[in-house]
Every structure is written in C-alpha cells, then in structure tokens.
Scaffold this motif. Structure first.
Motif, PDB file in Angstrom:
ATOM      1  N   GLN A  13       0.880  -1.323  -0.007  1.00 36.93           N
ATOM      2  CA  GLN A  13      -0.007   0.027  -0.032  1.00 36.93           C
ATOM      3  C   GLN A  13       0.883   1.124  -0.121  1.00 36.93           C
ATOM      4  OE1 GLN A  13      -2.380  -0.365   3.377  1.00 36.93           O
ATOM      5  NE2 GLN A  13      -4.389  -1.285   2.055  1.00 36.93           N
ATOM      6  N   ALA A  14       0.171   2.237  -0.537  1.00 36.69           N
ATOM      7  CA  ALA A  14       1.026   3.455  -0.320  1.00 36.69           C
ATOM      8  C   ALA A  14       1.213   4.097   1.036  1.00 36.69           C
ATOM      9  CB  ALA A  14       0.200   4.731  -1.094  1.00 36.69           C
ATOM     10  N   GLY A  15       2.693   4.475   1.211  1.00 35.04           N
ATOM     11  CA  GLY A  15       3.121   4.718   2.487  1.00 35.04           C
ATOM     12  C   GLY A  15       3.986   3.595   3.051  1.00 35.04           C
ATOM     13  N   GLY A  16       3.676   2.408   2.480  1.00 36.28           N
ATOM     14  CA  GLY A  16       4.577   1.298   2.914  1.00 36.28           C
ATOM     15  C   GLY A  16       6.104   1.120   2.374  1.00 36.28           C
ATOM     16  N   SER A  17       6.650  -0.002   2.645  1.00 33.64           N
ATOM     17  CA  SER A  17       8.013  -0.106   2.368  1.00 33.64           C
ATOM     18  C   SER A  17       8.356  -1.490   1.625  1.00 33.64           C
ATOM     19  CB  SER A  17       8.859  -0.100   3.725  1.00 33.64           C
ATOM     20  OG  SER A  17       8.704   1.279   4.298  1.00 33.64           O
ATOM     21  N   ARG A  67      13.699   8.838   0.014  1.00 35.07           N
ATOM     22  CA  ARG A  67      12.835   7.792   0.243  1.00 35.07           C
ATOM     23  C   ARG A  67      13.585   6.396   0.016  1.00 35.07           C
ATOM     24  NH1 ARG A  67       8.590   7.039  -2.861  1.00 35.07           N
ATOM     25  NH2 ARG A  67       9.484   8.055  -4.771  1.00 35.07           N
ATOM     26  N   ASN A  84      11.185   3.419   0.908  1.00 31.42           N
ATOM     27  CA  ASN A  84      10.200   3.745   1.896  1.00 31.42           C
ATOM     28  C   ASN A  84       9.244   4.757   1.378  1.00 31.42           C
ATOM     29  OD1 ASN A  84      11.799   1.905   4.094  1.00 31.42           O
ATOM     30  ND2 ASN A  84      12.804   3.773   4.497  1.00 31.42           N
ATOM     31  N   SER A  85       8.132   5.073   2.300  1.00 32.25           N
ATOM     32  CA  SER A  85       7.269   5.983   1.683  1.00 32.25           C
ATOM     33  C   SER A  85       6.956   5.711   0.232  1.00 32.25           C
ATOM     34  CB  SER A  85       7.813   7.539   2.039  1.00 32.25           C
ATOM     35  OG  SER A  85       8.015   7.541   3.361  1.00 32.25           O
ATOM     36  N   LEU A  86       6.523   4.376   0.046  1.00 26.99           N
ATOM     37  CA  LEU A  86       6.207   4.215  -1.519  1.00 26.99           C
ATOM     38  C   LEU A  86       4.988   4.912  -1.942  1.00 26.99           C
ATOM     39  CD1 LEU A  86       7.151   0.699  -1.408  1.00 26.99           C
ATOM     40  CD2 LEU A  86       8.309   2.028  -2.923  1.00 26.99           C
ATOM     41  N   LYS A  87       4.890   5.307  -3.305  1.00 23.40           N
ATOM     42  CA  LYS A  87       3.995   5.827  -3.948  1.00 23.40           C
ATOM     43  C   LYS A  87       3.377   5.222  -5.048  1.00 23.40           C
ATOM     44  CE  LYS A  87       6.319  10.360  -2.907  1.00 23.40           C
ATOM     45  NZ  LYS A  87       6.827  11.595  -3.610  1.00 23.40           N
ATOM     46  N   ASP A  90       5.838   4.719  -8.017  1.00 26.18           N
ATOM     47  CA  ASP A  90       6.712   4.036  -7.885  1.00 26.18           C
ATOM     48  C   ASP A  90       6.570   2.574  -8.484  1.00 26.18           C
ATOM     49  OD1 ASP A  90       7.210   5.408  -4.691  1.00 26.18           O
ATOM     50  OD2 ASP A  90       8.502   5.728  -6.532  1.00 26.18           O
ATOM     51  N   SER A 124      -2.845   2.609  -4.217  1.00 31.67           N
ATOM     52  CA  SER A 124      -3.419   3.825  -3.453  1.00 31.67           C
ATOM     53  C   SER A 124      -4.455   3.707  -2.479  1.00 31.67           C
ATOM     54  CB  SER A 124      -3.814   4.673  -4.248  1.00 31.67           C
ATOM     55  OG  SER A 124      -4.838   4.263  -5.340  1.00 31.67           O
TER      56      SER A 124
END
Length: 124
Positions: A13-17, A67, A84-87, A90, A124
């Motif tokens: 999920q977005a925000g994950g790593s 990131r 980190n902080s995946l969007k 990415d 997202s």
C-alpha cells in the motif's frame, strides 16, 4: 560474466516499504558498480539509484531521494534497495544492473549486466 537475480518485489500500500535485493554470481561482483532502474507500463526505463563498487558513492534520481536507499554487501555479493514511503507512481518492474567500468557507466543505463526484474506494485 556476472549473473544478477532480483528479489523482494511485491504488492504494498502507499506509504509502505519494500526491500529489493540483487544477488550476483560469476565474476567478482565486489569490483562492479551497480544500480537500480525501473520501467513502468508504457514508459521508458529510468534510472533510480547507483552505488560505486566500494559503496562510497551513491546517486539517486530526484524522484526517490530521501525515500530510497541503495546499499551493497560485497561479502555476500548482493545489492539492496530499501524503498520507504512508496507511492503509486513507484509502480514498475525494477531491474538491477552492474558494470566493471564504473558508476557512470551504470548510471547511463549502458551497464553490461542486467537482471530479469522484479515487479513492484504500490496501491493507493
């Protein structure tokens, strides 16, 4: 010859790593500069990050600075990309690349050795 195999991709999920790894075999990987590239559907392959053979120099695309972190363990013949902080933007297939001729060669996208890629999907 150097053989490269990526692993660690997946769905997040977005925000994950995620942490990608690139396992090398063959010639002395420790003397290779290496890097990561990515290619999203319908887009050209783009540079993500690169690291010198000593690990002393690193470079990042502006889109991932702060990131993503590239690292390597020459004793284990592996390279890593901590993301980190995946969007959602990415999302792509991520490839590792290596070349004995140095980091500029890798950054240019003209490295001699490439892996098969690992899919990263960020929802997202």
């Amino acid at each position: 010859q150097v053989q490269l195999v990526e692993s660690g991709g997946g769905l997040v999920q977005a925000g994950g790593s995620l942490r990608l790894s690139c396992a090398a075999s063959g010639r002395t990987f420790s003397r290779c500069a290496m890097g990561w590239f990515r290619q999203a559907p319908g887009k050209e392959r783009e540079f993500v990050a690169a690291i010198s053979w000593t690990g002393g120099s690193t470079y990042y695309a502006d889109s991932v600075k702060g990131r993503f972190t590239i690292s390597r363990d020459n004793g284990k013949s592996t390279g890593n990309l901590q993301m980190n902080s995946l969007k959602p933007e990415d999302t792509a297939v991520y490839y590792c690349a290596a070349d004995f001729r140095g980091i500029e060669r890798v950054k240019s996208g003209n490295g001699d050795y490439w892996g098969q890629g690992t899919q990263v999907t960020v929802s997202s």
